[in-house]
Design a protein around this motif. Structure first.
Motif, mmCIF file in Angstrom:
data_model
loop_
_atom_site.group_PDB
_atom_site.id
_atom_site.type_symbol
_atom_site.label_atom_id
_atom_site.label_comp_id
_atom_site.label_asym_id
_atom_site.label_seq_id
_atom_site.Cartn_x
_atom_site.Cartn_y
_atom_site.Cartn_z
ATOM 1 N N TYR B 32 -43.460 -18.151 -25.334
ATOM 2 C CA TYR B 32 -42.567 -18.983 -24.553
ATOM 3 C C TYR B 32 -43.441 -19.650 -23.501
ATOM 4 C CZ TYR B 32 -38.927 -16.352 -26.862
ATOM 5 O OH TYR B 32 -38.134 -15.794 -27.813
ATOM 6 N N LEU B 33 -43.510 -20.958 -23.529
ATOM 7 C CA LEU B 33 -44.498 -21.684 -22.743
ATOM 8 C C LEU B 33 -43.832 -22.674 -21.807
ATOM 9 C CD1 LEU B 33 -46.840 -22.270 -25.764
ATOM 10 C CD2 LEU B 33 -47.504 -20.993 -23.715
ATOM 11 N N PHE B 34 -44.458 -22.834 -20.663
ATOM 12 C CA PHE B 34 -43.949 -23.725 -19.638
ATOM 13 C C PHE B 34 -45.100 -24.554 -19.063
ATOM 14 C CE2 PHE B 34 -40.010 -21.263 -19.079
ATOM 15 C CZ PHE B 34 -40.404 -20.014 -19.511
ATOM 16 N N TRP B 35 -44.736 -25.701 -18.513
ATOM 17 C CA TRP B 35 -45.601 -26.414 -17.593
ATOM 18 C C TRP B 35 -44.849 -26.521 -16.259
ATOM 19 C CZ3 TRP B 35 -50.587 -27.974 -17.578
ATOM 20 C CH2 TRP B 35 -51.263 -28.004 -18.815
ATOM 21 N N TYR B 36 -45.525 -26.052 -15.208
ATOM 22 C CA TYR B 36 -45.006 -26.211 -13.852
ATOM 23 C C TYR B 36 -45.903 -27.198 -13.109
ATOM 24 C CZ TYR B 36 -41.676 -22.280 -13.824
ATOM 25 O OH TYR B 36 -40.612 -21.437 -14.052
ATOM 26 N N VAL B 37 -45.324 -27.881 -12.133
ATOM 27 C CA VAL B 37 -46.086 -28.825 -11.310
ATOM 28 C C VAL B 37 -45.927 -28.452 -9.846
ATOM 29 C CG1 VAL B 37 -44.153 -30.481 -11.254
ATOM 30 C CG2 VAL B 37 -46.477 -31.266 -10.768
ATOM 31 N N GLN B 38 -47.010 -28.607 -9.122
ATOM 32 C CA GLN B 38 -46.996 -28.345 -7.681
ATOM 33 C C GLN B 38 -47.491 -29.587 -6.964
ATOM 34 O OE1 GLN B 38 -49.654 -25.250 -6.260
ATOM 35 N NE2 GLN B 38 -48.214 -24.709 -4.641
ATOM 36 N N TYR B 39 -46.573 -30.294 -6.302
ATOM 37 C CA TYR B 39 -46.945 -31.457 -5.514
ATOM 38 C C TYR B 39 -47.545 -30.997 -4.184
ATOM 39 C CZ TYR B 39 -44.326 -33.962 -9.023
ATOM 40 O OH TYR B 39 -43.882 -34.457 -10.223
ATOM 41 N N VAL B 92 -48.102 -22.073 -18.304
ATOM 42 C CA VAL B 92 -47.623 -20.707 -18.071
ATOM 43 C C VAL B 92 -47.054 -20.127 -19.361
ATOM 44 C CG1 VAL B 92 -46.129 -19.276 -16.628
ATOM 45 C CG2 VAL B 92 -47.004 -21.430 -15.725
ATOM 46 N N LEU B 93 -47.331 -18.850 -19.576
ATOM 47 C CA LEU B 93 -46.855 -18.133 -20.754
ATOM 48 C C LEU B 93 -45.952 -16.992 -20.300
ATOM 49 C CD1 LEU B 93 -47.265 -17.272 -23.852
ATOM 50 C CD2 LEU B 93 -49.149 -15.869 -23.000
#
Lengths: 115, 112
Positions: B32-39, B92-93
């Motif tokens: 289960y995979l994600f992309w997170y962003v941090q401004y 992220v996994l």
């Protein structure tokens, strides 16, 4: 309206002092998490909780304690702060499951400096 | 061992150009995979997620990612970047204990 809030947003502490970071969530999630973020690393898990009264050690728990007195609140405690604990700390909440339940929701972070 | 690798600590692209941020994972089960962003000076926001089905998933702000089981990859793409895309992006996994395993992040710099 922010669902995960953290206080304080910034903190300067002295070596050997006690520091408490607080987190509140209104998502009604069972799980809550504390991470730290350092340059060159992703987020690293310190402690987490499955619900009120429960705390579990994450990947880097040494020097930290956690407290979950209610569904909404989760605190991170540094009993004897050290300069190596200077970092940005993030709190998150989530359902802690598979698929959609794997997603976590993050607070704005607390910048801690230990002098 | 479970892990996520983002091989590029920093990527610089010109505004309007296309973008690919690389992510490789190591996991024996169903990822289960994600992309997170941090401004800058902000918290973390979910960009997109993949659980199953179509290997190309769409996210917010024109981002998409493609899952490849054969390559153990989950690369992030955007056809045309904007200056406001400047941020740090995390792959992220989610592991079998429902914990998140984070890559080290890629800082995206947009040149005018």
């Amino acid at each position: 309206e922010a669902a995960v809030t953290q206080s304080p947003r910034n903190k300067v502490a002295v070596t050997g002092g006690k520091v408490t970071l607080s987190c509140n969530q209104t998502n009604n999630h069972n799980n809550m998490y504390w991470y730290r973020q350092d340059t060159g690393h992703g987020l690293r898990l310190i402690h987490y909780s499955y619900g009120a009264g429960s705390t579990e050690k994450g990947d880097i728990p040494d020097g930290y304690k956690a407290s979950r007195p209610s569904q909404e609140n989760f605190s991170l405690i540094l009993e004897l702060a050290t300069p190596s604990q200077t970092s940005v700390y993030f709190c998150a909440s989530g359902d802690g499951g598979l698929g959609d339940y794997a997603e976590q929701f993050f607070g704005p972070g607390t910048r801690l400096t230990v002098l | 061992a479970q892990s996520v690798t983002q091989p590029d600590a920093r990527v610089t692209v010109s505004e309007g150009a296309s973008l690919q941020l690389r992510c490789k994972y190591s996991y024996s089960g169903t990822p289960y995979l994600f992309w997170y962003v941090q401004y800058p000076r902000q918290g973390l926001q979910l960009l997109l997620k993949y659980y199953s089905g179509d290997p190309v998933v769409q996210g917010v702000n024109g981002f998409e990612a493609e899952f490849s089981k054969s390559n153990s990859s989950f690369h992030l793409r955007k056809a045309s970047v904007h200056w406001s895309d400047s941020a740090v992006y995390f792959c992220v996994l989610s592991d079998s204990n429902y914990q998140l395993i984070w890559g080290s992040g890629t800082k995206l710099i947009i040149k005018p």
